[in-house]
Design a protein around this motif. Structure first.
Motif, PDB file in Angstrom:
ATOM      1  N   GLY A 123      23.086 -10.424  -0.300  1.00  0.00           N
ATOM      2  CA  GLY A 123      23.893 -10.655  -1.488  1.00  0.00           C
ATOM      3  C   GLY A 123      24.662 -11.968  -1.445  1.00  0.00           C
ATOM      4  N   SER A 124      24.801 -12.545  -0.281  1.00  0.00           N
ATOM      5  CA  SER A 124      25.519 -13.819  -0.179  1.00  0.00           C
ATOM      6  C   SER A 124      24.618 -15.012  -0.488  1.00  0.00           C
ATOM      7  CB  SER A 124      26.124 -13.968   1.226  1.00  0.00           C
ATOM      8  OG  SER A 124      27.118 -12.992   1.410  1.00  0.00           O
ATOM      9  N   THR A 145      29.920 -15.134   3.600  1.00  0.00           N
ATOM     10  CA  THR A 145      29.727 -13.833   4.228  1.00  0.00           C
ATOM     11  C   THR A 145      30.912 -12.940   3.892  1.00  0.00           C
ATOM     12  OG1 THR A 145      29.623 -12.646   6.332  1.00  0.00           O
ATOM     13  CG2 THR A 145      30.509 -14.874   6.444  1.00  0.00           C
ATOM     14  N   LYS A 146      30.611 -11.833   3.242  1.00  0.00           N
ATOM     15  CA  LYS A 146      31.706 -10.940   2.854  1.00  0.00           C
ATOM     16  C   LYS A 146      32.347 -10.324   4.103  1.00  0.00           C
ATOM     17  CE  LYS A 146      32.765  -6.726   0.449  1.00  0.00           C
ATOM     18  NZ  LYS A 146      33.478  -6.494  -0.754  1.00  0.00           N
ATOM     19  N   SER A 147      31.501  -9.840   5.003  1.00  0.00           N
ATOM     20  CA  SER A 147      32.039  -9.170   6.204  1.00  0.00           C
ATOM     21  C   SER A 147      32.624 -10.188   7.179  1.00  0.00           C
ATOM     22  CB  SER A 147      30.939  -8.384   6.894  1.00  0.00           C
ATOM     23  OG  SER A 147      29.913  -9.275   7.300  1.00  0.00           O
ATOM     24  N   THR A 163      28.233 -11.474   9.988  1.00  0.00           N
ATOM     25  CA  THR A 163      26.793 -11.187  10.032  1.00  0.00           C
ATOM     26  C   THR A 163      26.095 -12.170  10.974  1.00  0.00           C
ATOM     27  OG1 THR A 163      26.951 -10.387   7.780  1.00  0.00           O
ATOM     28  CG2 THR A 163      24.744 -10.937   8.544  1.00  0.00           C
ATOM     29  N   GLN A 212      16.740  -6.594  -4.076  1.00  0.00           N
ATOM     30  CA  GLN A 212      17.839  -6.198  -3.189  1.00  0.00           C
ATOM     31  C   GLN A 212      18.764  -5.196  -3.879  1.00  0.00           C
ATOM     32  OE1 GLN A 212      21.219  -8.657  -2.577  1.00  0.00           O
ATOM     33  NE2 GLN A 212      21.741  -7.721  -0.630  1.00  0.00           N
ATOM     34  N   GLU A 267      18.556  -1.653  -2.099  1.00  0.00           N
ATOM     35  CA  GLU A 267      19.667  -1.351  -1.196  1.00  0.00           C
ATOM     36  C   GLU A 267      20.642  -0.356  -1.829  1.00  0.00           C
ATOM     37  OE1 GLU A 267      20.549  -4.902   1.537  1.00  0.00           O
ATOM     38  OE2 GLU A 267      22.457  -4.513   0.574  1.00  0.00           O
TER      39      GLU A 267
HETATM   40  O1  PA5 Z   1      24.731  -6.144  -0.370  1.00  0.00           O
HETATM   41  C1  PA5 Z   1      25.155  -6.172   0.760  1.00  0.00           C
HETATM   42  O2  PA5 Z   1      26.277  -5.738   1.047  1.00  0.00           O
HETATM   43  C2  PA5 Z   1      24.357  -6.779   1.903  1.00  0.00           C
HETATM   44  O3  PA5 Z   1      23.041  -6.997   1.605  1.00  0.00           O
HETATM   45  C3  PA5 Z   1      25.005  -8.103   2.302  1.00  0.00           C
HETATM   46  O4  PA5 Z   1      25.004  -8.964   1.204  1.00  0.00           O
HETATM   47  C4  PA5 Z   1      24.288  -8.755   3.485  1.00  0.00           C
HETATM   48  O5  PA5 Z   1      24.087  -7.851   4.521  1.00  0.00           O
HETATM   49  C5  PA5 Z   1      25.119  -9.941   3.998  1.00  0.00           C
HETATM   50  O6  PA5 Z   1      26.385  -9.502   4.392  1.00  0.00           O
HETATM   51  P1  PA5 Z   1      27.606 -10.469   4.511  1.00  0.00           P
HETATM   52  O7  PA5 Z   1      27.855 -11.108   3.198  1.00  0.00           O
HETATM   53  O8  PA5 Z   1      28.735  -9.587   4.938  1.00  0.00           O
HETATM   54  O9  PA5 Z   1      27.270 -11.488   5.563  1.00  0.00           O
END
Ligand code: PA5
Length: 454
Positions: free
Chosen positions: A82-83, A133-135, A138, A275, A279
């Motif tokens: 998603g990033s 990166t949200k988290s 990664t 995705q 997902e």
């Molecule tokens: O949709 C999601 O949450 C995942 O696919 C994330 O986008 C992906 O794992 C990347 O994570 P992050 O943005 O924390 O690095």
């Protein structure tokens, strides 16, 4: 002109035994009402952050990119899932637009060749790297970041900072700490917006605005679709129509949802959809903790190219696919097929026809062939490929995905399966926080039977 969703072929394919009818749809309306009510409740309790994104204030982004564009002409996005997918999808759809002034390159893998190719294309001093990166931790994104960090430090010493921006959670995670330690410019991923729903946040709006995309146009389109989907007259609600028909067909064995754009520029939009749908809906447990192992497999196909690769399977293979065609009415560039051999029957039927006309005629032809064969399908038409209609499309699919999740009684916002893979990677790479998992992966490696490797 608005994005157009034609769904007749979802409800009335001739194969009544396997397809669904308008009656099935009507019978499912109480279920749809329940899902819609849950959607509104989650919006009200601020769980579904994407709902509010059309009202996003873009001033900070605009100010930043106006300044950045004076020094840089390329942004490299370091991120995955998603990033990365949303930025690439919208950029690719619009990149032939003349007003796009800068380039975006997306590095969304740890394939050394991908990184090499990107580094070969750029002029380092004119490049801004955006770590998204949200988290904030990664493994793929971290490794890209560490490599780029060194390249920039080697080239510019303390000035390396000028080439880096970070997009991450406002408070949590390693990358947030890095922005503080190293005093780097940063943007945020809202807490209540998951990675795959984040295209209309800083995650993609910063790179897209930098490229020259009219991000307010994207938001405006998304807002217009939000308005259109704000009705319990579900025959007129594109998100509910999409979600409910897909779920009802899924229950009848239509396990695969193919998105088939008739334009190369939209292939990555289909990737973004893969995705989002995969997902969000692929889940082992339902909301009551029962093992249900649900999820419709999203796939992508390209018209006309895959008419000569996949359509045979769609027409004559198992009744397990729903096809969503994407069609563009007006192309920015076009060609007229010349009448080179006026007396030659094998080519003169093409003469004087526009290439776009042939493309769209072939879309209609495939639609007819699929409908005749009993393959449910629908068509989404972009009056033109621009920000507004892409914004409509993005919001439509985000809302449809969440509604489909509620109809399936699962949580469309989590991704425990992705997390499992991330944890195994950390364990295999020796991350000290994952010692417990290290035993497990060590055992797995030891127990791999050599006799089964030939
Ligand atoms: O949709 C999601 O949450 C995942 O696919 C994330 O986008 C992906 O794992 C990347 O994570 P992050 O943005 O924390 O690095």
């Amino acid at each position: 002109m608005k994005l157009n969703f034609s769904f007749q072929n979802l409800l009335s394919v001739p194969d009544a035994d396997t397809g669904i009818s308008l009656r099935d749809f009507e019978n499912a309306l109480p279920e749809a009402e329940k899902a819609y009510k849950k959607f509104l409740q989650e919006v009200a309790s601020n769980e579904l952050g994407f709902y509010y994104l059309p009202d996003f204030d873009t001033k900070k982004i605009t100010n930043f990119v106006n300044e950045a564009s004076k020094e840089y002409d390329t942004m490299v996005v370091l991120g995955i899932g998603g990033s990365a997918l949303g930025s690439r999808a919208v950029y690719d759809a619009l990149k032939t637009t003349k007003s796009l002034i800068n380039k975006i390159l997306v590095c969304d893998n740890v394939d050394p060749i991908q990184l090499y190719e990107i580094l070969e294309q750029i002029e380092l001093k004119r490049t801004l790297f955006n770590v998204i990166t949200k988290s904030g931790g990664t493994a793929e994104t971290m490794s890209q970041f560490l490599i780029i960090h060194k390249i920039l430090r080697d080239a510019y010493q303390a000035d390396y900072r000028k080439h880096l921006i970070i997009t991450t959670d406002a408070e949590k995670g390693f990358m947030r700490r890095v922005t503080e330690w190293e005093n780097l410019p940063s943007f945020t991923v809202p807490d209540n917006v998951g990675g795959r729903f984040s295209v209309l946040t800083d995650v993609s709006l910063v790179p897209l605005a930098f490229a020259g995309v009219n991000i307010n146009g994207l938001l405006k389109g998304a807002g217009a679709m939000r308005e259109r989907c704000n009705t319990t007259d579900f025959m007129k609600n594109p998100a509910m129509m999409l979600a409910l028909s897909h779920v009802l067909l899924f229950r009848k064995g239509y396990n695969i949802s193919v998105m088939m754009p008739y334009s190369n520029t939209l292939v990555n939009l289909a990737d973004w959809y893969r995705q989002l749908w995969g997902e969000s809906l692929g889940k082992k447990l339902d909301n009551d903790g029962k093992v249900i192992r649900t999820g419709q497999t999203p796939a992508k196909s390209l018209g006309t190219t895959d008419q000569h690769s996949q359509v045979q399977l769609y027409v004559e293979g198992p009744h397990d696919k729903i096809v969503t065609f994407l069609r563009v009415e007006e192309f920015k560039y076009d060609y007229t097929i010349p009448n080179v051999y006026p007396d030659e029957l094998s080519t003169n039927f093409l003469a004087d026809c526009k290439l776009s006309e042939l493309l769209n005629t072939e879309q209609l032809a495939t639609e007819i062939a699929l409908t005749d064969a009993g393959c449910p399908n629908c068509t989404i038409t972009f009056p033109a490929l621009d920000e507004y209609h892409l914004g409509e499309f993005i919001y439509l699919f985000e809302m449809a995905t969440v509604l489909a999740g509620y109809l399936l009684n699962i949580d469309p916002l989590n991704q425990p399966g992705v997390e499992a893979g991330k944890i195994a990677t950390y364990a295999l790479m020796g991350h000290p926080k994952y010692t417990e998992h290290q035993q497990k992966v060590k055992k797995y490696k030891q127990e791999r039977n050599a006799e089964y490797i030939i």
